[in-house]
Design a protein around this motif. Structure first.
Motif, PDB file in Angstrom:
ATOM      1  N   PRO A  19      51.716  33.710  50.090  1.00 29.65           N
ATOM      2  CA  PRO A  19      51.390  32.744  49.218  1.00 29.65           C
ATOM      3  C   PRO A  19      51.197  33.201  47.762  1.00 29.65           C
ATOM      4  O   PRO A  19      50.804  34.147  47.402  1.00 29.65           O
ATOM      5  N   ASP A  20      51.311  32.081  46.696  1.00 28.62           N
ATOM      6  CA  ASP A  20      51.370  32.347  45.407  1.00 28.62           C
ATOM      7  C   ASP A  20      49.941  32.408  44.799  1.00 28.62           C
ATOM      8  O   ASP A  20      49.064  31.885  45.697  1.00 28.62           O
ATOM      9  N   ARG A  21      49.722  33.175  43.875  1.00 20.90           N
ATOM     10  CA  ARG A  21      48.219  33.284  43.350  1.00 20.90           C
ATOM     11  C   ARG A  21      47.476  31.988  43.395  1.00 20.90           C
ATOM     12  O   ARG A  21      46.518  31.947  43.666  1.00 20.90           O
ATOM     13  N   ALA A  22      48.133  30.938  42.797  1.00 18.95           N
ATOM     14  CA  ALA A  22      47.510  29.576  42.262  1.00 18.95           C
ATOM     15  C   ALA A  22      47.160  29.027  43.850  1.00 18.95           C
ATOM     16  O   ALA A  22      45.949  28.501  43.655  1.00 18.95           O
ATOM     17  N   ALA A  23      47.673  29.306  44.712  1.00 20.37           N
ATOM     18  CA  ALA A  23      47.396  28.709  46.230  1.00 20.37           C
ATOM     19  C   ALA A  23      46.269  29.395  46.565  1.00 20.37           C
ATOM     20  O   ALA A  23      45.119  28.754  47.124  1.00 20.37           O
ATOM     21  N   VAL A  24      46.177  30.857  46.386  1.00 21.09           N
ATOM     22  CA  VAL A  24      44.844  31.486  46.917  1.00 21.09           C
ATOM     23  C   VAL A  24      43.595  31.347  45.913  1.00 21.09           C
ATOM     24  O   VAL A  24      42.588  31.141  46.467  1.00 21.09           O
ATOM     25  N   VAL A  28      39.809  29.468  47.095  1.00 21.72           N
ATOM     26  CA  VAL A  28      38.391  30.194  46.650  1.00 21.72           C
ATOM     27  C   VAL A  28      37.647  29.032  46.005  1.00 21.72           C
ATOM     28  O   VAL A  28      36.522  29.013  46.472  1.00 21.72           O
ATOM     29  N   ARG A  29      38.341  28.114  45.318  1.00 25.11           N
ATOM     30  CA  ARG A  29      37.731  26.997  44.590  1.00 25.11           C
ATOM     31  C   ARG A  29      37.025  26.160  45.940  1.00 25.11           C
ATOM     32  O   ARG A  29      35.959  25.439  45.710  1.00 25.11           O
ATOM     33  N   LEU A  30      37.822  25.943  46.848  1.00 29.83           N
ATOM     34  CA  LEU A  30      37.464  25.053  47.958  1.00 29.83           C
ATOM     35  C   LEU A  30      36.140  25.485  48.794  1.00 29.83           C
ATOM     36  O   LEU A  30      35.376  24.871  49.102  1.00 29.83           O
ATOM     37  N   ILE A  45      33.623  28.897  36.742  1.00 29.38           N
ATOM     38  CA  ILE A  45      34.935  28.372  36.301  1.00 29.38           C
ATOM     39  C   ILE A  45      35.914  29.439  36.502  1.00 29.38           C
ATOM     40  O   ILE A  45      37.222  29.089  37.023  1.00 29.38           O
ATOM     41  N   ASP A  46      35.775  30.674  36.139  1.00 28.19           N
ATOM     42  CA  ASP A  46      36.981  31.651  36.184  1.00 28.19           C
ATOM     43  C   ASP A  46      36.497  32.415  37.823  1.00 28.19           C
ATOM     44  O   ASP A  46      37.397  33.526  37.927  1.00 28.19           O
ATOM     45  N   THR A  47      35.873  32.154  38.483  1.00 29.55           N
ATOM     46  CA  THR A  47      35.416  32.866  39.533  1.00 29.55           C
ATOM     47  C   THR A  47      36.703  33.055  40.784  1.00 29.55           C
ATOM     48  O   THR A  47      36.824  33.964  41.029  1.00 29.55           O
ATOM     49  N   PRO A  48      37.299  31.896  40.845  1.00 32.85           N
ATOM     50  CA  PRO A  48      38.636  31.963  41.823  1.00 32.85           C
ATOM     51  C   PRO A  48      39.414  33.016  41.471  1.00 32.85           C
ATOM     52  O   PRO A  48      40.191  33.743  42.074  1.00 32.85           O
ATOM     53  N   ALA A  49      39.948  33.109  40.126  1.00 33.51           N
ATOM     54  CA  ALA A  49      40.592  34.064  39.656  1.00 33.51           C
ATOM     55  C   ALA A  49      40.116  35.430  39.733  1.00 33.51           C
ATOM     56  O   ALA A  49      40.851  36.438  39.945  1.00 33.51           O
ATOM     57  N   ARG A  50      38.850  35.667  39.551  1.00 37.82           N
ATOM     58  CA  ARG A  50      38.186  36.972  39.572  1.00 37.82           C
ATOM     59  C   ARG A  50      38.400  37.317  40.886  1.00 37.82           C
ATOM     60  O   ARG A  50      38.486  38.793  41.306  1.00 37.82           O
ATOM     61  N   VAL A  52      40.464  36.568  43.375  1.00 36.52           N
ATOM     62  CA  VAL A  52      41.726  36.962  43.789  1.00 36.52           C
ATOM     63  C   VAL A  52      41.833  38.447  43.005  1.00 36.52           C
ATOM     64  O   VAL A  52      42.631  39.237  43.971  1.00 36.52           O
ATOM     65  N   ARG A  53      41.647  38.550  42.144  1.00 35.06           N
ATOM     66  CA  ARG A  53      41.923  39.793  41.202  1.00 35.06           C
ATOM     67  C   ARG A  53      41.067  40.849  42.259  1.00 35.06           C
ATOM     68  O   ARG A  53      41.481  42.067  42.298  1.00 35.06           O
ATOM     69  N   ALA A  54      39.856  40.751  42.783  1.00 34.50           N
ATOM     70  CA  ALA A  54      39.060  41.683  43.369  1.00 34.50           C
ATOM     71  C   ALA A  54      39.621  41.894  44.920  1.00 34.50           C
ATOM     72  O   ALA A  54      39.664  43.041  45.312  1.00 34.50           O
ATOM     73  N   TYR A  55      39.987  40.754  45.491  1.00 33.19           N
ATOM     74  CA  TYR A  55      40.853  40.949  46.656  1.00 33.19           C
ATOM     75  C   TYR A  55      42.137  41.731  46.546  1.00 33.19           C
ATOM     76  O   TYR A  55      42.438  42.283  47.572  1.00 33.19           O
ATOM     77  N   GLU A  56      42.632  41.761  45.441  1.00 32.08           N
ATOM     78  CA  GLU A  56      43.949  42.127  45.324  1.00 32.08           C
ATOM     79  C   GLU A  56      43.564  43.852  45.544  1.00 32.08           C
ATOM     80  O   GLU A  56      44.359  44.599  45.973  1.00 32.08           O
ATOM     81  N   GLU A  57      42.482  44.238  44.794  1.00 31.00           N
ATOM     82  CA  GLU A  57      42.173  45.627  45.113  1.00 31.00           C
ATOM     83  C   GLU A  57      41.776  46.018  46.595  1.00 31.00           C
ATOM     84  O   GLU A  57      41.885  47.003  46.988  1.00 31.00           O
ATOM     85  N   PHE A  58      41.004  44.931  47.120  1.00 31.81           N
ATOM     86  CA  PHE A  58      40.504  45.313  48.490  1.00 31.81           C
ATOM     87  C   PHE A  58      41.556  45.563  49.468  1.00 31.81           C
ATOM     88  O   PHE A  58      41.578  46.110  50.276  1.00 31.81           O
ATOM     89  N   PHE A  59      42.754  44.701  49.158  1.00 33.32           N
ATOM     90  CA  PHE A  59      43.799  44.667  50.046  1.00 33.32           C
ATOM     91  C   PHE A  59      45.108  45.251  49.728  1.00 33.32           C
ATOM     92  O   PHE A  59      46.023  45.059  50.156  1.00 33.32           O
TER      93      PHE A  59
END
Ligand SMILES: Nc1nc2c(ncn2[C@@H]2O[C@H](COP(=O)(O)OP(=O)(O)OP(=O)(O)O)[C@@H](O)[C@H]2O)c(=O)[nH]1
Ligand SMILES: [Zn+2]
Length: 210
Positions: A19-24, A28-30, A45-50, A52-59
């Motif tokens: 899925p694309d980044r915006a959907a992920v 997180v916002r949900l 406000i920036d937490t969803p983007a953060r 997703v960046r953290a999960y990019e590293e984790f996965f």
């Protein structure tokens, strides 16, 4: 008798459509809203983007083919035929049940069959499997099976010891408990003395040389 796994675990995960980044970020916002907070307040406000960046590293382990990591080997090691041990490798992973950290260490040994691999590649192999969702038993087997399949050594031993935050910080809450998993292949499976030798190696106090 030397036994090897017949084939590598299938890499069904590589190259899957995502899925694309915006959907992920929306997901997180949900979760933030579901937890009871306001995703539009300044601190979040920036937490969803953060996240997703953290999960990019984790996965990030889903982006690498583990077998390819070990493909570059050095043939002809003169007469070195004893075990090669890499111990006390820090391991950071996430369990597939709760997506909560697993923190511990991994120890690897193999008995070369003339071919050796750069030691950093073994550490990278641990990293690739750790940065995927799985249980510790599978993680341990996958590391050992890949080394056995690609290097075709006389034997492989992998021990993982880790604490599961899903057990220490929630649920049953048992801090200090660690899980130990082991996989022995080839001569390590057949030879109890060799296995004891390896287990003594990893139990010995280690000195930091650099
Ligand atoms: N065997 C194994 N179990 C794991 C690992 N990581 C987490 N678990 C366990 O997976 C199980 C999932 O059990 P469930 O009953 O479905 O989940 P749960 O309701 O959150 O369970 P509790 O953790 O007991 O509260 C739990 O017992 C976890 O401790 C692992 O690497 N290996
Ligand atoms: Zn868990």
């Amino acid at each position: 008798m030397t036994r090897f796994p017949a084939t590598l675990p299938q890499e069904k995960t590589l190259g899957r459509p995502r899925p694309d980044r915006a959907a992920v970020e929306a997901a997180v916002r949900l979760i933030i809203e579901w937890a009871g907070d306001d995703p539009d307040r300044e601190g979040l406000i920036d937490t969803p983007a953060r996240v997703v960046r953290a999960y990019e590293e984790f996965f990030e382990g889903y982006n690498t083919d583990p077998a390819e990591l070990l493909a570059r080997t050095f043939e002809e090691t003169d007469d070195y035929d004893d075990m090669i041990v890499l111990r006390n490798m820090r391991l950071e992973s996430h369990c597939e049940h709760h997506i909560v950290p697993i923190i511990g260490k991994a120890h690897i040994a193999y008995l070369p069959n003339r071919r050796v691999v750069g030691i950093s590649k073994l550490a990278r192999l641990v990293e690739v499997y750790a940065k995927r969702l799985q249980i510790q038993e599978t993680l341990t087997s996958q590391i050992a099976n890949t080394i056995a399949e690609v290097l075709r050594p006389r034997g492989v031993a992998v021990v993982v010891e880790a604490a599961h935050m899903c057990m220490t910080t929630r649920g049953i809450r048992k801090p200090g408990v660690t899980m130990v998993t082991r996989r022995f292949i080839g001569e390590f499976k057949d030879d109890a003395d060799l296995r004891r030798d390896f287990l003594a190696q990893i139990a010995a106090p280690s000195e930091r040389f650099g």
